[in-house]
Design a protein around this motif. Sequence first.
Motif: not given
Length: 65
Positions: A41-46, A49-54
Amino acid sequence: MTLHVLPRTAPPPARRLRRLLAWIAHLREQSRQRDELLSLSDHELRDIGISRYDAVTEARKPLWR
């Protein structure tokens, strides 16, 4: 009669096969990790330390990269 001998620099067939199998295993693991990255999820990616784009950019890389 001449005896032809293979040069000692060539790896034995068993070693080449092991290297090939290790490379295939590496590609499969890399593919699995990229799929897992896309499932976060976006929260897990944050959190990592990476973005959805990354994440999408990494997942779209060819297997050999």
